[in-house]
Design a protein around this motif. Structure first.
Motif, short mmCIF file in Angstrom:
data_model
loop_
_atom_site.label_atom_id
_atom_site.label_comp_id
_atom_site.label_asym_id
_atom_site.label_seq_id
_atom_site.Cartn_x
_atom_site.Cartn_y
_atom_site.Cartn_z
N LEU A 3 10.28 -0.10 7.38
CA LEU A 3 8.93 -0.76 7.11
C LEU A 3 7.92 -0.24 8.01
CD1 LEU A 3 7.22 -2.44 5.12
CD2 LEU A 3 8.12 -4.63 6.71
N TRP A 4 6.75 0.71 7.53
CA TRP A 4 6.20 1.40 8.42
C TRP A 4 4.69 1.26 9.01
CZ3 TRP A 4 7.76 5.30 11.51
CH2 TRP A 4 6.93 6.21 11.97
N SER A 5 4.20 0.59 7.82
CA SER A 5 2.64 0.35 8.13
C SER A 5 2.33 -0.79 6.90
CB SER A 5 1.85 1.64 8.31
OG SER A 5 1.88 2.30 6.95
N VAL A 6 0.91 -1.33 7.26
CA VAL A 6 0.50 -2.20 6.38
C VAL A 6 -1.34 -1.87 6.15
CG1 VAL A 6 -0.01 -3.80 8.05
CG2 VAL A 6 0.44 -4.60 5.87
N LEU A 7 -1.85 -2.44 4.99
CA LEU A 7 -3.03 -2.36 4.73
C LEU A 7 -3.46 -3.68 4.75
CD1 LEU A 7 -5.77 -0.71 4.01
CD2 LEU A 7 -5.29 -1.06 1.74
N SER A 8 -4.58 -4.29 5.54
CA SER A 8 -5.22 -5.40 5.39
C SER A 8 -6.44 -5.38 5.52
CB SER A 8 -4.24 -6.46 6.29
OG SER A 8 -5.31 -7.74 6.05
N ALA A 48 12.84 -7.17 2.18
CA ALA A 48 13.70 -6.35 1.41
C ALA A 48 13.63 -4.77 1.88
CB ALA A 48 13.13 -6.07 -0.17
N VAL A 49 12.57 -4.34 2.06
CA VAL A 49 12.62 -3.27 2.95
C VAL A 49 13.12 -3.04 4.45
CG1 VAL A 49 10.97 -1.26 3.92
CG2 VAL A 49 10.21 -2.59 1.97
N ASN A 50 13.03 -4.20 4.88
CA ASN A 50 13.93 -4.18 6.40
C ASN A 50 15.39 -4.28 6.10
OD1 ASN A 50 11.87 -3.95 8.20
ND2 ASN A 50 11.09 -5.88 8.21
N GLN A 102 3.71 -7.82 13.38
CA GLN A 102 4.70 -8.33 14.25
C GLN A 102 5.82 -9.12 13.68
OE1 GLN A 102 3.39 -11.62 16.35
NE2 GLN A 102 4.13 -10.80 18.44
N ARG A 103 5.27 -9.83 12.56
CA ARG A 103 6.43 -10.62 11.97
C ARG A 103 7.47 -9.86 11.29
NH1 ARG A 103 2.82 -13.46 9.87
NH2 ARG A 103 3.01 -12.87 7.48
N HIS A 104 7.22 -8.75 10.67
CA HIS A 104 8.13 -7.99 10.04
C HIS A 104 8.45 -6.76 10.82
CE1 HIS A 104 8.06 -10.44 6.65
NE2 HIS A 104 6.59 -10.60 6.66
N ALA A 105 8.12 -6.41 12.07
CA ALA A 105 8.83 -5.64 13.02
C ALA A 105 8.42 -4.25 12.32
CB ALA A 105 10.15 -5.79 13.24
N LEU A 106 7.24 -3.93 11.99
CA LEU A 106 6.85 -2.54 11.38
C LEU A 106 6.90 -1.62 12.32
CD1 LEU A 106 5.49 -4.44 9.36
CD2 LEU A 106 3.59 -3.11 9.16
N GLN A 107 7.22 -0.42 12.19
CA GLN A 107 7.89 0.55 13.07
C GLN A 107 7.00 1.84 13.58
OE1 GLN A 107 12.00 1.46 12.69
NE2 GLN A 107 12.58 -0.29 11.65
N SER A 108 6.00 1.90 12.61
CA SER A 108 4.77 3.02 13.20
C SER A 108 4.30 2.72 14.28
CB SER A 108 3.81 3.17 11.90
OG SER A 108 2.72 3.87 12.53
N PRO A 109 3.89 3.88 15.01
CA PRO A 109 3.23 3.35 16.50
C PRO A 109 1.80 2.86 16.01
CG PRO A 109 3.68 5.90 16.23
CD PRO A 109 4.31 5.21 14.97
#
Ligand SMILES: NC(=O)c1ccc[n+]([C@@H]2O[C@H](COP(=O)([O-])OP(=O)(O)OC[C@H]3O[C@@H](n4cnc5c(N)ncnc54)[C@H](OP(=O)(O)O)[C@@H]3O)[C@@H](O)[C@H]2O)c1
Length: 328
Positions: A28-33, A19-21, A44-51
């Motif tokens: 879609l910038w970053s993720v916490l796991s 949905a974000v994409n 990688q799967r959702h093409a996150l954009q933060s460096p």
């Protein structure tokens, strides 16, 4: 809005990230796991954009000044700590249901968001199902006359008893949190405008299949100020087709398979099929959160709504007389 997802699990992977994409004003910038590997796979799967998109620490994720909002899709008992931390870091919050696992936790989250001036929206996506939306307005305008009864049935079959909702460290209810909170939200949304507040609750639960400390099935009965009644039955013990029925003095509505993730299903009003355009409800809730934050207005499903839902989930499990929750 540059968004992070906390918890790259089922609902984040299946719905929030796509949905974000798909939203023109969201990134879609970053993720916490808890796992760098799982985070990298998600990135990688959702093409996150933060460096620097993958974080295993909430503090480092929230320290990113470019990040504007977080979507919290972690187990229910983690919502309080994560939402409060996000608000204190100045990030808007889209919070998965149920809001939290106690009223004190809800109050803590609401206070932190108020003080930080960030937008907190609750992710009850069924309110963005195009058919539900059209009918809710028509029912509030009297299409069915005085409402007499609403019934919601929604179950699925868990593979075993190992779900995090079954552990007091991560969950507070099982069937009531997985599906019941959605059913309660729908009932409140349709009934409150014309029938007044809920006044009474009764509940029966079962834990007969997995010997879970929490409810595996729940049947909840409600009465409203007008005297109208409602019921919902939810379970993780068996699969069935979800169904919603609403009865009033001037007719009835039946919705088959409209509950779920895709905004689909069949709606019948007094024997006539009701047409609606299938629309992704997760995109609708995301859009409302983003626009609310941008415009400084309350979101459609506010924290107060999330808190009321928790209030009645707690009253329901208490009414069962069989609450075995051991969390603090
Ligand atoms: N709106 C809806 O229809 C809907 C549907 C399903 C779920 N939800 C809600 O979304 C939230 C997440 O549910 P889900 O079904 O996506 O759960 P899930 O598949 O188990 O994903 C939760 C994620 O949270 C992370 N996590 C952090 N600490 C954890 C812990 N102690 N135990 C387990 N996972 C932990 C995990 O990612 P890492 O292991 O990578 O850290 C995990 O992938 C819940 O609040 C749930 O009620 C909403």
């Amino acid at each position: 809005m540059k968004c992070a997802i906390l918890g790259p699990g089922g609902i984040a992977d299946d719905q929030h990230a796509p949905a974000v994409n798909a939203h023109p004003d969201a990134v879609l910038w970053s993720v916490l796991s808890r796992s760098a590997e799982r985070g990298a796979d998600f990135a990688q799967r959702h093409a996150l954009q933060s460096p620097d998109p993958v974080h295993t620490s909430l503090d480092t994720l929230l320290a990113d000044k470019q990040l504007e909002g977080v979507i919290i899709a972690t187990p229910d008992r983690l919502h309080e700590e994560q939402a409060v931390a996000a608000a204190r870091a100045g990030k808007h919050v889209l919070l998965e249901k149920p809001m939290a696992t106690s009223l004190a936790a809800c109050d803590h989250i609401m206070k932190a968001c108020d003080e930080a001036g960030v937008t907190l929206a609750m992710a009850y996506h069924h309110r963005w199902h195009a058919g539900h939306r059209a009918l809710q307005r028509q029912v509030a305008d009297g299409m069915l006359g005085s409402l007499r009864h609403m019934r919601v049935h929604w179950t699925f079959e868990a593979p075993d008893g190992g779900n995090w909702r079954s552990s007091p460290d991560t969950g507070r209810w099982w069937s009531l949190a997985a599906n019941g909170t959605h059913c309660l939200d729908l009932i409140r949304w349709f009934m409150l405008p014309t029938e007044g507040n809920i006044t009474d609750v009764r509940c029966l639960i079962s834990r007969a299949k997995f010997a879970s400390p929490h409810d595996e099935s729940a049947i909840v009965l409600l009465r409203f100020a007008s005297g109208a009644t409602a019921e919902f039955s939810v379970s993780v013990q068996y699969a069935s087709d979800p169904r919603v029925e609403i009865y009033g003095d001037e007719g009835w509505i039946r919705m088959e398979n409209t509950l779920g993730r895709h905004g689909a299903g069949l709606i019948i009003h007094n024997d006539q099929s009701v047409a609606f355009h299938q629309h992704n409800p997760f995109l609708g809730e995301l859009d409302d959160w983003i626009q609310a934050a941008r415009e400084g207005r309350p979101p459609e499903v506010s924290a107060e709504e999330g808190r009321r839902n928790i209030e009645w989930l707690l009253k329901a499990i208490e009414a069962s007389g069989e609450d075995r929750y051991t969390g603090v």
